[in-house]
Design a protein around this motif. Structure first.
Motif, PDB file in Angstrom:
ATOM      1  N   VAL A  19      27.037  41.559  36.629  1.00 36.58           N
ATOM      2  CA  VAL A  19      28.522  41.938  36.870  1.00 36.58           C
ATOM      3  C   VAL A  19      28.610  42.037  38.372  1.00 36.58           C
ATOM      4  O   VAL A  19      27.782  42.586  39.069  1.00 36.58           O
ATOM      5  N   THR A  20      29.727  41.717  39.023  1.00 35.78           N
ATOM      6  CA  THR A  20      30.333  41.763  40.380  1.00 35.78           C
ATOM      7  C   THR A  20      31.719  42.292  40.469  1.00 35.78           C
ATOM      8  O   THR A  20      32.450  41.924  39.642  1.00 35.78           O
ATOM      9  N   LEU A  21      31.605  43.709  40.940  1.00 33.52           N
ATOM     10  CA  LEU A  21      32.832  44.059  41.169  1.00 33.52           C
ATOM     11  C   LEU A  21      33.514  43.984  42.385  1.00 33.52           C
ATOM     12  O   LEU A  21      32.594  44.093  43.476  1.00 33.52           O
ATOM     13  N   ASN A  22      34.623  43.929  42.875  1.00 27.01           N
ATOM     14  CA  ASN A  22      35.281  43.640  43.821  1.00 27.01           C
ATOM     15  C   ASN A  22      36.192  44.761  44.545  1.00 27.01           C
ATOM     16  O   ASN A  22      37.070  45.436  43.589  1.00 27.01           O
ATOM     17  N   PHE A  47      27.128  54.527  47.246  1.00 27.09           N
ATOM     18  CA  PHE A  47      26.934  53.954  48.441  1.00 27.09           C
ATOM     19  C   PHE A  47      27.840  53.861  49.402  1.00 27.09           C
ATOM     20  O   PHE A  47      29.081  54.185  49.163  1.00 27.09           O
ATOM     21  N   MET A  48      27.373  53.976  50.612  1.00 23.91           N
ATOM     22  CA  MET A  48      28.298  54.135  51.869  1.00 23.91           C
ATOM     23  C   MET A  48      27.873  52.797  52.763  1.00 23.91           C
ATOM     24  O   MET A  48      26.593  52.506  53.161  1.00 23.91           O
ATOM     25  N   LEU A  49      28.985  51.961  52.952  1.00 22.50           N
ATOM     26  CA  LEU A  49      28.808  50.918  53.956  1.00 22.50           C
ATOM     27  C   LEU A  49      29.696  50.762  55.091  1.00 22.50           C
ATOM     28  O   LEU A  49      30.682  51.279  55.266  1.00 22.50           O
ATOM     29  N   THR A  50      28.893  50.691  56.088  1.00 18.09           N
ATOM     30  CA  THR A  50      29.509  50.771  57.558  1.00 18.09           C
ATOM     31  C   THR A  50      29.698  49.286  58.187  1.00 18.09           C
ATOM     32  O   THR A  50      30.611  49.131  58.934  1.00 18.09           O
ATOM     33  N   SER A  51      28.542  48.736  57.950  1.00 21.12           N
ATOM     34  CA  SER A  51      28.294  47.628  58.717  1.00 21.12           C
ATOM     35  C   SER A  51      28.319  46.276  57.908  1.00 21.12           C
ATOM     36  O   SER A  51      27.985  46.307  56.723  1.00 21.12           O
ATOM     37  N   SER A  52      28.970  45.309  58.372  1.00 16.59           N
ATOM     38  CA  SER A  52      29.195  44.012  57.685  1.00 16.59           C
ATOM     39  C   SER A  52      27.725  43.178  57.488  1.00 16.59           C
ATOM     40  O   SER A  52      26.965  43.232  58.251  1.00 16.59           O
ATOM     41  N   GLY A  53      27.348  42.502  56.487  1.00 20.72           N
ATOM     42  CA  GLY A  53      26.250  41.979  55.885  1.00 20.72           C
ATOM     43  C   GLY A  53      25.102  42.434  55.622  1.00 20.72           C
ATOM     44  O   GLY A  53      23.824  41.969  55.471  1.00 20.72           O
ATOM     45  N   ILE A  54      25.104  43.704  55.644  1.00 21.15           N
ATOM     46  CA  ILE A  54      23.924  44.659  55.351  1.00 21.15           C
ATOM     47  C   ILE A  54      23.883  45.045  53.977  1.00 21.15           C
ATOM     48  O   ILE A  54      24.723  45.728  53.629  1.00 21.15           O
ATOM     49  N   GLU A  55      23.153  44.630  53.250  1.00 19.30           N
ATOM     50  CA  GLU A  55      23.013  44.869  51.735  1.00 19.30           C
ATOM     51  C   GLU A  55      22.433  46.231  51.475  1.00 19.30           C
ATOM     52  O   GLU A  55      21.257  46.654  52.031  1.00 19.30           O
ATOM     53  N   LYS A  56      23.052  47.063  50.636  1.00 24.80           N
ATOM     54  CA  LYS A  56      22.597  48.433  50.128  1.00 24.80           C
ATOM     55  C   LYS A  56      22.040  48.164  49.039  1.00 24.80           C
ATOM     56  O   LYS A  56      22.661  47.622  48.079  1.00 24.80           O
ATOM     57  N   LYS A  57      20.980  48.618  48.489  1.00 30.16           N
ATOM     58  CA  LYS A  57      20.281  48.472  47.414  1.00 30.16           C
ATOM     59  C   LYS A  57      19.882  49.811  46.657  1.00 30.16           C
ATOM     60  O   LYS A  57      19.253  50.514  47.404  1.00 30.16           O
ATOM     61  N   SER A  58      20.015  50.114  45.233  1.00 25.60           N
ATOM     62  CA  SER A  58      19.494  51.197  44.568  1.00 25.60           C
ATOM     63  C   SER A  58      19.179  50.752  43.234  1.00 25.60           C
ATOM     64  O   SER A  58      20.066  50.666  42.323  1.00 25.60           O
ATOM     65  N   ARG A  60      18.897  48.547  40.270  1.00 25.51           N
ATOM     66  CA  ARG A  60      19.747  47.408  39.884  1.00 25.51           C
ATOM     67  C   ARG A  60      21.113  47.316  40.458  1.00 25.51           C
ATOM     68  O   ARG A  60      21.602  46.265  40.485  1.00 25.51           O
ATOM     69  N   LEU A  61      21.577  48.156  41.270  1.00 25.31           N
ATOM     70  CA  LEU A  61      22.630  48.161  41.885  1.00 25.31           C
ATOM     71  C   LEU A  61      22.557  47.603  43.269  1.00 25.31           C
ATOM     72  O   LEU A  61      21.559  48.142  44.151  1.00 25.31           O
ATOM     73  N   SER A  62      23.573  46.935  43.864  1.00 24.47           N
ATOM     74  CA  SER A  62      23.425  46.522  45.145  1.00 24.47           C
ATOM     75  C   SER A  62      24.918  46.406  45.696  1.00 24.47           C
ATOM     76  O   SER A  62      25.885  46.070  44.865  1.00 24.47           O
ATOM     77  N   SER A  63      25.103  46.434  47.118  1.00 24.02           N
ATOM     78  CA  SER A  63      26.776  46.332  47.480  1.00 24.02           C
ATOM     79  C   SER A  63      26.309  45.734  49.067  1.00 24.02           C
ATOM     80  O   SER A  63      25.623  46.122  49.626  1.00 24.02           O
ATOM     81  N   ILE A  64      27.444  45.031  49.398  1.00 15.67           N
ATOM     82  CA  ILE A  64      27.674  44.518  50.580  1.00 15.67           C
ATOM     83  C   ILE A  64      29.142  44.736  51.241  1.00 15.67           C
ATOM     84  O   ILE A  64      30.046  44.566  50.276  1.00 15.67           O
ATOM     85  N   LEU A  74      30.327  45.329  44.786  1.00 17.87           N
ATOM     86  CA  LEU A  74      29.283  45.869  44.018  1.00 17.87           C
ATOM     87  C   LEU A  74      28.536  45.133  42.799  1.00 17.87           C
ATOM     88  O   LEU A  74      29.343  44.757  42.026  1.00 17.87           O
ATOM     89  N   ASN A  75      27.467  44.677  42.909  1.00 19.82           N
ATOM     90  CA  ASN A  75      26.549  44.074  41.995  1.00 19.82           C
ATOM     91  C   ASN A  75      25.716  44.868  41.001  1.00 19.82           C
ATOM     92  O   ASN A  75      25.150  45.612  41.691  1.00 19.82           O
ATOM     93  N   ILE A  76      25.847  44.699  39.659  1.00 22.74           N
ATOM     94  CA  ILE A  76      24.844  45.360  38.796  1.00 22.74           C
ATOM     95  C   ILE A  76      24.125  44.177  38.095  1.00 22.74           C
ATOM     96  O   ILE A  76      24.782  43.431  37.336  1.00 22.74           O
ATOM     97  N   THR A  77      22.740  44.249  37.945  1.00 15.89           N
ATOM     98  CA  THR A  77      21.852  43.283  37.365  1.00 15.89           C
ATOM     99  C   THR A  77      21.508  43.743  36.320  1.00 15.89           C
ATOM    100  O   THR A  77      21.233  44.897  36.009  1.00 15.89           O
TER     101      THR A  77
END
Lengths: 115, 117
Positions: A19-22, A47-58, A60-64, A74-77
């Motif tokens: 799934v991809t959440l927006n 997650f906390m995101l501050t910079s563009s294009g850098i993927e955070k992963k934990s 099965r979860l990832s976010s950009i 936010l992606n969940i595989t």
């Protein structure tokens, strides 16, 4: 007025799906974007995101974050039933008046994973 | 480490009555925040304490809401008199204070569900 919009509002998928959440935002004095998971009661930090294009992963979860287009995903595989929750997006932004940073929240995406 | 606790978990009152919500932050967390989620809408910021001082109360809806944090430990949020539109879930969160204004994860309590009839 600052706003954070999440989509979809709800989503039902089967175990194993991806799934991809927006989360899109219009916020002045942006500082960071945060994802939280709310299961029974209290939201818990993902997650906390501050910079563009850098993927955070934990796991099965990832976010950009895309600061040019003002959105995050936010992606969940390989989803599991335990991933069922409300996923909240919040933007940390200056309140201006007091030069402090507040969290501006989206309405959340309710994710249901069926076995 | 004990988490953020809130009391009560659920309160049902009649319009015009007074209700006081309590939040006990994680020990050592000087930042304390109150948020509210009304009718399934997004969570809204109410106010922010640093120790016993109100750092930002720009989100407080009106003067029927009074928050205090005497002694810089637990906080109370009083609604007097309560109105129907005050119904919702009131969350409290706490975090550490660090220099430079960097973000510290906010730990949320379970919330108090307030129902005004």
């Amino acid at each position: 007025e600052d706003k954070v919009v999440q989509s979809p509002l709800s989503l039902v998928v089967h175990e194993g799906d991806t799934v991809t959440l927006n989360c899109s935002y219009e916020v002045t004095n942006f500082r960071s974007l945060l994802w939280y998971k709310q299961e029974k009661k209290a939201p818990t930090f993902l997650f906390m995101l501050t910079s563009s294009g850098i993927e955070k992963k934990s796991g099965r979860l990832s976010s950009i974050l895309d600061k040019k287009e003002l959105f995050s995903i936010l992606n969940i595989t390989a989803t599991q039933t335990g991933d069922s929750a409300i996923y909240l997006c919040a933007v940390e932004a200056s309140s201006g008046r007091y030069s402090n940073y507040q969290l501006i929240w989206g309405a959340g995406t309710k994710l249901i994973i069926k076995p | 480490e004990a988490g953020v606790t809130q009391f009560p978990s659920h309160s049902v009152i009649e319009k015009g009555q007074t209700v006081t919500l309590r939040c006990d932050p994680i020990s050592g967390h000087d930042n304390l925040y109150w948020y509210r989620r009304v009718m399934g809408k997004e969570i809204k910021f109410l106010l922010h304490f640093v120790k016993e001082s109100k750092q930002d109360e720009s989100g407080m809806p009106n003067n029927r809401f009074l928050a205090e944090r005497t002694g810089g430990t637990y906080s109370t949020l009083k609604v007097q008199p309560a109105e129907l539109e005050d119904s919702g879930v009131y969350f409290c969160a706490s975090s550490r204070v660090t220099g430079g204004g960097s973000y510290n994860e906010q730990f949320f309590g379970p919330g108090t569900r307030l129902t005004v009839l």
